[in-house]
Design an enzyme around this catalytic site. Structure first.
Site, PDB file in Angstrom:
ATOM      1  N   GLU A  17       1.160  -0.940  -0.453  1.00 47.25           N
ATOM      2  CA  GLU A  17      -0.043  -0.176  -0.013  1.00 47.25           C
ATOM      3  C   GLU A  17       0.639   1.221  -0.133  1.00 47.25           C
ATOM      4  O   GLU A  17       1.981   1.355   0.503  1.00 47.25           O
ATOM      5  CB  GLU A  17      -0.986  -0.006   1.309  1.00 47.25           C
ATOM      6  N   GLN A 176      -7.081  -4.373   8.478  1.00 45.90           N
ATOM      7  CA  GLN A 176      -6.510  -3.554   9.561  1.00 45.90           C
ATOM      8  C   GLN A 176      -5.350  -4.324  10.428  1.00 45.90           C
ATOM      9  O   GLN A 176      -5.426  -5.166  10.316  1.00 45.90           O
ATOM     10  CB  GLN A 176      -7.308  -2.967  10.274  1.00 45.90           C
TER      11      GLN A 176
HETATM   12  P1  FAD Z   1     -18.045   0.241   7.098  1.00 40.92           P
HETATM   13  O1  FAD Z   1     -17.922  -1.474   6.101  1.00 40.92           O
HETATM   14  O2  FAD Z   1     -19.191   0.765   6.385  1.00 40.92           O
HETATM   15  O3  FAD Z   1     -18.068   0.331   8.745  1.00 40.92           O
HETATM   16  C1  FAD Z   1     -17.925   0.968   9.616  1.00 40.92           C
HETATM   17  C2  FAD Z   1     -18.492   0.834  10.868  1.00 40.92           C
HETATM   18  O4  FAD Z   1     -19.890   0.792  10.793  1.00 40.92           O
HETATM   19  C3  FAD Z   1     -18.467  -0.428  11.147  1.00 40.92           C
HETATM   20  O5  FAD Z   1     -18.629  -1.002  13.248  1.00 40.92           O
HETATM   21  C4  FAD Z   1     -19.696  -1.327  10.971  1.00 40.92           C
HETATM   22  O6  FAD Z   1     -19.946  -2.961  11.636  1.00 40.92           O
HETATM   23  C5  FAD Z   1     -20.709  -1.100  10.836  1.00 40.92           C
HETATM   24  N1  FAD Z   1     -21.534  -1.000   9.967  1.00 40.92           N
HETATM   25  C6  FAD Z   1     -21.364  -1.182   8.830  1.00 40.92           C
HETATM   26  N2  FAD Z   1     -22.818  -1.440   8.141  1.00 40.92           N
HETATM   27  C7  FAD Z   1     -23.689  -1.383   9.136  1.00 40.92           C
HETATM   28  C8  FAD Z   1     -24.942  -1.316   8.590  1.00 40.92           C
HETATM   29  N3  FAD Z   1     -25.696  -1.647   7.310  1.00 40.92           N
HETATM   30  N4  FAD Z   1     -25.744  -1.116  10.039  1.00 40.92           N
HETATM   31  C9  FAD Z   1     -25.349  -0.889  10.678  1.00 40.92           C
HETATM   32  N5  FAD Z   1     -23.821  -0.839  11.537  1.00 40.92           N
HETATM   33  C10 FAD Z   1     -22.803  -1.108  10.320  1.00 40.92           C
HETATM   34  N6  FAD Z   1      -9.541   5.240   4.990  1.00 40.92           N
HETATM   35  C11 FAD Z   1      -9.660   6.653   3.800  1.00 40.92           C
HETATM   36  O7  FAD Z   1     -10.060   7.543   4.459  1.00 40.92           O
HETATM   37  N7  FAD Z   1      -8.492   6.311   3.442  1.00 40.92           N
HETATM   38  C12 FAD Z   1      -7.690   5.231   2.832  1.00 40.92           C
HETATM   39  O8  FAD Z   1      -7.543   4.659   2.030  1.00 40.92           O
HETATM   40  C13 FAD Z   1      -8.607   3.611   3.602  1.00 40.92           C
HETATM   41  N8  FAD Z   1      -8.023   2.673   3.497  1.00 40.92           N
HETATM   42  C14 FAD Z   1      -7.967   1.593   4.097  1.00 40.92           C
HETATM   43  C15 FAD Z   1      -7.205   0.127   3.429  1.00 40.92           C
HETATM   44  C16 FAD Z   1      -7.583  -0.276   4.402  1.00 40.92           C
HETATM   45  C17 FAD Z   1      -7.184  -1.396   4.445  1.00 40.92           C
HETATM   46  C18 FAD Z   1      -8.212  -0.833   5.832  1.00 40.92           C
HETATM   47  C19 FAD Z   1      -8.616  -1.776   6.779  1.00 40.92           C
HETATM   48  C20 FAD Z   1      -8.568   0.422   6.606  1.00 40.92           C
HETATM   49  C21 FAD Z   1      -8.800   1.635   5.455  1.00 40.92           C
HETATM   50  N9  FAD Z   1      -9.170   2.813   5.747  1.00 40.92           N
HETATM   51  C22 FAD Z   1      -8.809   3.780   5.045  1.00 40.92           C
HETATM   52  C23 FAD Z   1      -9.910   3.068   7.035  1.00 40.92           C
HETATM   53  C24 FAD Z   1     -11.625   2.850   6.696  1.00 40.92           C
HETATM   54  O9  FAD Z   1     -12.263   4.428   5.856  1.00 40.92           O
HETATM   55  C25 FAD Z   1     -11.844   3.234   8.692  1.00 40.92           C
HETATM   56  O10 FAD Z   1     -11.155   2.338   8.812  1.00 40.92           O
HETATM   57  C26 FAD Z   1     -13.176   3.892   8.392  1.00 40.92           C
HETATM   58  O11 FAD Z   1     -13.572   3.760  10.388  1.00 40.92           O
HETATM   59  C27 FAD Z   1     -13.782   2.408   8.422  1.00 40.92           C
HETATM   60  O12 FAD Z   1     -13.896   1.833   6.887  1.00 40.92           O
HETATM   61  P2  FAD Z   1     -14.719   0.276   7.104  1.00 40.92           P
HETATM   62  O13 FAD Z   1     -14.893   0.566   5.635  1.00 40.92           O
HETATM   63  O14 FAD Z   1     -14.196  -0.815   7.624  1.00 40.92           O
HETATM   64  O15 FAD Z   1     -16.115   0.705   7.279  1.00 40.92           O
END
Ligand code: FAD
Length: 292
Positions: A17, A176
Site C-alpha cells: 500500500e 487492518q
Molecule cells: P464500514 O464497513 O462501513 O463499517 C463501519 C462501521 O459501521 C463498523 O462498525 C460496522 O460494523 C458498521 N456497519 C457496517 N454496515 C452497517 C450497517 N448496515 N448498519 C449498521 N452498522 C453497520 N480510510 C481512508 O479514509 N482512506 C483510505 O485509503 C483507507 N484505506 C484503508 C485500507 C484498509 C485495508 C483498511 C483496513 C482501512 C482503510 N481506511 C481508509 C480506514 C477506513 O476508512 C476506516 O477504518 C473506517 O472507519 C471504516 O471503514 P469500513 O470501510 O470498514 O466501514
C-alpha cells in the site's frame, strides 16, 4: 490489466500500500520506494484515498500512472465520506474509462484535524459503495476488515455480521494491521461460520517508531501486546535498532500467518521500502513465491 480476484484464484498474493504524494519531497520518496518495491514484483499495489476525499485527484493520477507506466496492477481506494452518490459514480466511471479494474470500497474517516462537522456522505456504509462499484463498472471490489473489531463498534458479533454481509457482495478483504495473529484467525473463523469464505488478506504494518505505532494503534483500535511493547522498549530510542526489531516482529507474525495458509500478505509501507524489503528477504518470499 488484471482483476485481483483472478490473481487470488490463481494463488498467493504479495501486495503493498502506498499513498499519493502531496509535495515534491514526498513525490521523490514515493518514486524511490516504487522503484525498490517494483523489483519485488508485487502482485498488486493499492493507493490510499485521503480522508474525506482530500486526495481525490492525486489518488486517480497515481493509480492511472501505475496502470499505464508500470508492470504493477493498481487498486484505487475510494471512500463514501463527504461524497454524494453522483460524485462517487463519476469517480468510478472515470476509473472505468481509464481501464482501472480494482477498487477498495471504504466508508472512510473524517480528517484528524477536522475543525468543522463533516457530513458522512450520501452512502453511509462501505457495503453501499461495493454495490455502486459493481453497478457502475463490474470492478473487482475489495473491502476493509477489522480483526479486533471496528473501533467504533460496541459489539464484535454485530461487527463480524456486518463484515460478512459486506464481504459477501465484494471479492476479497484486506485487514487492518494487527500484532496478535489470533485476532486474524478468529475473524476468518467467524466469517466461515457466517457462510463467507472469500479471501481475507492480512495487513502487515512494520513498526518503525514507537510514537507512530501508538498513534496508529489508537486510531485503528489495534492493541499492542505487552511482549511486543517490551521488545521495542528494550532496544531504546535508536531508530535503526527500533526498525530492526520492528522487522523481526513482522517476520515472526508473517511466519505464523504463512504457516496457517493465508491467501497473501499486504504491507502498509508508509511510502518507505526499507522494512518491507527486509521482511520480504527474511521470509524468503521470492523463493517461496516461485515455488507456489
Ligand atoms: P464500514 O464497513 O462501513 O463499517 C463501519 C462501521 O459501521 C463498523 O462498525 C460496522 O460494523 C458498521 N456497519 C457496517 N454496515 C452497517 C450497517 N448496515 N448498519 C449498521 N452498522 C453497520 N480510510 C481512508 O479514509 N482512506 C483510505 O485509503 C483507507 N484505506 C484503508 C485500507 C484498509 C485495508 C483498511 C483496513 C482501512 C482503510 N481506511 C481508509 C480506514 C477506513 O476508512 C476506516 O477504518 C473506517 O472507519 C471504516 O471503514 P469500513 O470501510 O470498514 O466501514
Amino acid at each position: 490489466m488484471t482483476k485481483i480476484s483472478a490473481l487470488l484464484e490463481a494463488g498467493w498474493c504479495f501486495s503493498i500500500e502506498l499513498w499519493p504524494p502531496k509535495n515534491l519531497e514526498s513525490e521523490n520518496k514515493l518514486r524511490t520506494a516504487l522503484s525498490e518495491l517494483e523489483a519485488l514484483e508485487p502482485d498488486f499495489v493499492s493507493i490510499t484515498y485521503g480522508a474525506a476525499g482530500s486526495t481525490r485527484e492525486r489518488t486517480h493520477e497515481l493509480v492511472v500512472d501505475l496502470l499505464n507506466n508500470s508492470p504493477m496492477t493498481p487498486m484505487a481506494h475510494l471512500s463514501c465520506m463527504e461524497h454524494s452518490k453522483k460524485e462517487l459514480s463519476i469517480i468510478l466511471e472515470r476509473y472505468k474509462k481509464a481501464g482501472v479494474e480494482n477498487i477498495l470500497a471504504l466508508r472512510g474517516d473524517p480528517p484528524l484535524n477536522a475543525t468543522v462537522q463533516l457530513s458522512q456522505g450520501e452512502l453511509v456504509y462501505a457495503s453501499e459503495l461495493v454495490e455502486l462499484a459493481k453497478q457502475v463498472g463490474n470492478f473487482c471490489v475489495a473491502v476493509a476488515a477489522h480483526p479486533e473489531g471496528h473501533p467504533l463498534s460496541l459489539d464484535l458479533t454485530q461487527d463480524r455480521y456486518r463484515l460478512s454481509q459486506k464481504l459477501d457482495k465484494a471479492d476479497f478483504a484486506i485487514t487492518q494491521f494487527f500484532f496478535n495473529p489470533q485476532y486474524y484467525f478468529d475473524l476468518v473463523d467467524s466469517l466461515r461460520v457466517l457462510g463467507v469464505d472469500k479471501p481475507v488478506i492480512p495487513g502487515i504494518m512494520p513498526i518503525v517508531n514507537l510514537r507512530t505505532v501508538f498513534k496508529m494503534s489508537e486510531l485503528s483500535g489495534t492493541s499492542v501486546p505487552k511482549e511486543i511493547l517490551a521488545r521495542l522498549q528494550a532496544v531504546g530510542a535508536n531508530p535503526d535498532d527500533l526498525r530492526r526489531v520492528g522487522v523481526e516482529i513482522a517476520v515472526d507474525l508473517c511466519e505464523q500467518l504463512l504457516q496457517a495458509g493465508v491467501p497473501g500478505l499486504h504491507f502498509y509501507t508508509m511510502n518507505s521500502f526499507v522494512s518491507t524489503k527486509e521482511i520480504y528477504e527474511a521470509l524468503g518470499l521470492g523463493a517461496r513465491r516461485s515455488k507456489s
